[in-house]
Design a protein around this motif. Structure first.
Motif, PDB file in Angstrom:
ATOM      1  N   ARG A 231       0.831  -1.210   0.000  1.00 19.65           N
ATOM      2  CA  ARG A 231       0.000   0.000   0.000  1.00 19.65           C
ATOM      3  C   ARG A 231       0.863   1.256   0.000  1.00 19.65           C
ATOM      4  O   ARG A 231       0.509   2.259  -0.626  1.00 19.65           O
ATOM      5  N   PHE A 232       1.993   1.206   0.706  1.00 22.77           N
ATOM      6  CA  PHE A 232       2.911   2.355   0.706  1.00 22.77           C
ATOM      7  C   PHE A 232       3.420   2.608  -0.708  1.00 22.77           C
ATOM      8  O   PHE A 232       3.412   3.742  -1.200  1.00 22.77           O
ATOM      9  N   LEU A 233       3.851   1.557  -1.389  1.00 21.94           N
ATOM     10  CA  LEU A 233       4.405   1.708  -2.732  1.00 21.94           C
ATOM     11  C   LEU A 233       3.360   2.190  -3.727  1.00 21.94           C
ATOM     12  O   LEU A 233       3.629   3.055  -4.569  1.00 21.94           O
ATOM     13  N   LEU A 234       2.153   1.649  -3.616  1.00 17.12           N
ATOM     14  CA  LEU A 234       1.104   2.040  -4.560  1.00 17.12           C
ATOM     15  C   LEU A 234       0.608   3.460  -4.303  1.00 17.12           C
ATOM     16  O   LEU A 234      -0.004   4.071  -5.182  1.00 17.12           O
ATOM     17  N   GLY A 235       0.904   3.990  -3.130  1.00 13.27           N
ATOM     18  CA  GLY A 235       0.511   5.361  -2.824  1.00 13.27           C
ATOM     19  C   GLY A 235       1.513   6.396  -3.300  1.00 13.27           C
ATOM     20  O   GLY A 235       1.192   7.599  -3.379  1.00 13.27           O
ATOM     21  N   LEU A 236       2.724   5.962  -3.665  1.00 16.74           N
ATOM     22  CA  LEU A 236       3.757   6.918  -4.068  1.00 16.74           C
ATOM     23  C   LEU A 236       3.404   7.725  -5.317  1.00 16.74           C
ATOM     24  O   LEU A 236       3.681   8.933  -5.361  1.00 16.74           O
ATOM     25  N   PRO A 237       2.795   7.124  -6.360  1.00 16.55           N
ATOM     26  CA  PRO A 237       2.461   7.924  -7.547  1.00 16.55           C
ATOM     27  C   PRO A 237       1.525   9.091  -7.260  1.00 16.55           C
ATOM     28  O   PRO A 237       1.577  10.118  -7.950  1.00 16.55           O
ATOM     29  N   ARG A 238       0.683   8.960  -6.254  1.00 19.41           N
ATOM     30  CA  ARG A 238      -0.214  10.071  -5.913  1.00 19.41           C
ATOM     31  C   ARG A 238       0.557  11.238  -5.320  1.00 19.41           C
ATOM     32  O   ARG A 238       0.142  12.394  -5.448  1.00 19.41           O
ATOM     33  N   LEU A 239       1.673  10.934  -4.674  1.00 22.10           N
ATOM     34  CA  LEU A 239       2.488  11.992  -4.080  1.00 22.10           C
ATOM     35  C   LEU A 239       3.307  12.735  -5.128  1.00 22.10           C
ATOM     36  O   LEU A 239       3.599  13.920  -4.976  1.00 22.10           O
ATOM     37  N   GLU A 240       3.691  12.040  -6.206  1.00 21.52           N
ATOM     38  CA  GLU A 240       4.493  12.662  -7.266  1.00 21.52           C
ATOM     39  C   GLU A 240       4.028  12.124  -8.613  1.00 21.52           C
ATOM     40  O   GLU A 240       4.639  11.213  -9.182  1.00 21.52           O
ATOM     41  N   PRO A 241       2.933  12.678  -9.149  1.00 14.44           N
ATOM     42  CA  PRO A 241       2.361  12.157 -10.405  1.00 14.44           C
ATOM     43  C   PRO A 241       3.311  12.231 -11.600  1.00 14.44           C
ATOM     44  O   PRO A 241       3.172  11.456 -12.545  1.00 14.44           O
ATOM     45  N   ALA A 242       4.271  13.158 -11.570  1.00 11.62           N
ATOM     46  CA  ALA A 242       5.169  13.316 -12.713  1.00 11.62           C
ATOM     47  C   ALA A 242       6.346  12.346 -12.696  1.00 11.62           C
ATOM     48  O   ALA A 242       7.177  12.359 -13.597  1.00 11.62           O
TER      49      ALA A 242
END
Length: 293
Positions: A231-242
Motif C-alpha cells: 500500500r505504501f508503494l502504490l501510494g507513491l504515484p499520488r504523491l508525485e504524479p510526474a
C-alpha cells in the motif's frame, strides 16, 4: 610514485576500497584525500624509503576509514530518518576498480551491492575493515594486523567473524536471474496498481526502508509487512504524479531509477529470497545520488 598517472590509478583503487568501508562516495573521497595529504606531508626522503607505496597508501586509507567508522555511529544518531548506504550504478568505476579478483566468498558485483553494504553496517569497525581488506582486496593478514592494531591471528578472527555474519544474512539471496525476474514482476505490479499481485510478490515479513536524509520526504521509520509495504508503494504515484520509473543496472541486478521532470529523484533496489522480495530500499537523499545524475 609521484607520477601523475600512477597516482591516479592508485586513487581509483583507494576510492573503491574506502567506499566499501564507509558506504558513501563523499566519505570515501574525504578518506582518500586525507590519505594523499598524509603522503605529501612526508618529506621526499621519507617517501623514497617506502618500498611499496601502493601498500602504504592502502594501509593508511584503511586506518583513516577505521577512524571514521569509529565515529560514524555517533554522527548517524542525529541523521533524520533511516540511514542507507549510497547506491552505485552497476558499471561504476567504484565497482570495478579492484586490483585483484575477490576471493570466491564474495563476487565483485556483490561487494558493492546495497544488500551487502547494509549487512556491513552491522559489523564492528574492525570487522568491516578486516573483511573488506581480506575478502575483497586479498590483503594478507599480517598487513591487516598493522592496520587494525591487532595480531595476525586476531585479524584473521575478525575477518572470519565478519564473513560468518555476512553469510548468515545473505544465505538465501536469489541468483541474479531469479532476482531480476522477481524485480521486473514487482515493477509491473507497482506500475499497474495490482495490490493482490504486489502483495503476492512480497515476503510476509518484508521491510521497506527509505533514506531522505531530512532533505526530501521519505518514510522516517521502516515499513514492515507485505500489505503495508504494498500500500505504501502504490501510494507513491499520488504523491508525485510526474515521476517516471525505469529499470536500471545495479550491482545486484535489476533496480529502478526514478526521475521527476528529468531530475533524478531516487534509486530503488530489492532483495529477493525464495522467489519473494524480502527488502525494499529507496534512496532519495540527493547527496547519495550524485553518480546517477
Amino acid at each position: 610514485m609521484d607520477d601523475a598517472e600512477t597516482l591516479h590509478g592508485e586513487r581509483r583503487a583507494l576510492l573503491a576500497l574506502a567506499y566499501r568501508m564507509l558506504g558513501t562516495v563523499a566519505d570515501a573521497e574525504d578518506a582518500v584525500q586525507e590519505t594523499y595529504a598524509r603522503w605529501y606531508r612526508r618529506s621526499e626522503a621519507e617517501r623514497a624509503q617506502i618500498a611499496n607505496p601502493a601498500a602504504w597508501l592502502t594501509r593508511v586509507a584503511s586506518r583513516v576509514c577505521l577512524d571514521q567508522l569509529g565515529s560514524a555511529r555517533a554522527r548517524r544518531e542525529s541523521y533524520v530518518g533511516e540511514w542507507l548506504p549510497e547506491p552505485i550504478p552497476g558499471e561504476s568505476a567504484i565497482a570495478s576498480s579492484v586490483p585483484v579478483e575477490p576471493l570466491e566468498r564474495v563476487t565483485l558485483d556483490e561487494s558493492v551491492s546495497l544488500a551487502l553494504m547494509v549487512v556491513l553496517e552491522s559489523l564492528t569497525p574492525a570487522e568491516r575493515v578486516a573483511f573488506v581488506l581480506h575478502d575483497i582486496f586479498a590483503v594478507p593478514f599480517a598487513e591487516i594486523a598493522e592496520t587494525v592494531g591487532r595480531s595476525p591471528d586476531a585479524a584473521r578472527q575478525l575477518a572470519s567473524q565478519a564473513r560468518r555474519r555476512v553469510q548468515q544474512r545473505r544465505a538465501g539471496a536469489a541468483p541474479r536471474a531469479e532476482h531480476d525476474a522477481v524485480a521486473q514482476a514487482f515493477a509491473q505490479a507497482t506500475a499497474t496498481g495490482e495490490l493482490s499481485t504486489l502483495v503476492g510478490l512480497l515476503d510476509p515479513r518484508v521491510v521497506l526502508r527509505a533514506d531522505g536524509g531530512g532533505k526530501v520526504s521519505a518514510a522516517r521509520r521502516p515499513v514492515i509487512g507485505a500489505d503495508r509495504v504494498a500500500r505504501f508503494l502504490l501510494g507513491l504515484p499520488r504523491l508525485e504524479p510526474a515521476a517516471m520509473t525505469v529499470s536500471t543496472l545495479t550491482p545486484e541486478g535489476v533496480g529502478f531509477l526514478v526521475t521527476v521532470d528529468g531530475r533524478v529523484d531516487s534509486v530503488i533496489s530489492v532483495d529477493v529470497e525464495d522467489g519473494r522480495i524480502t527488502a525494499v530500499y529507496i534512496v532519495r537523499n540527493p547527496d547519495k545520488l550524485t553518480l546517477w545524475t
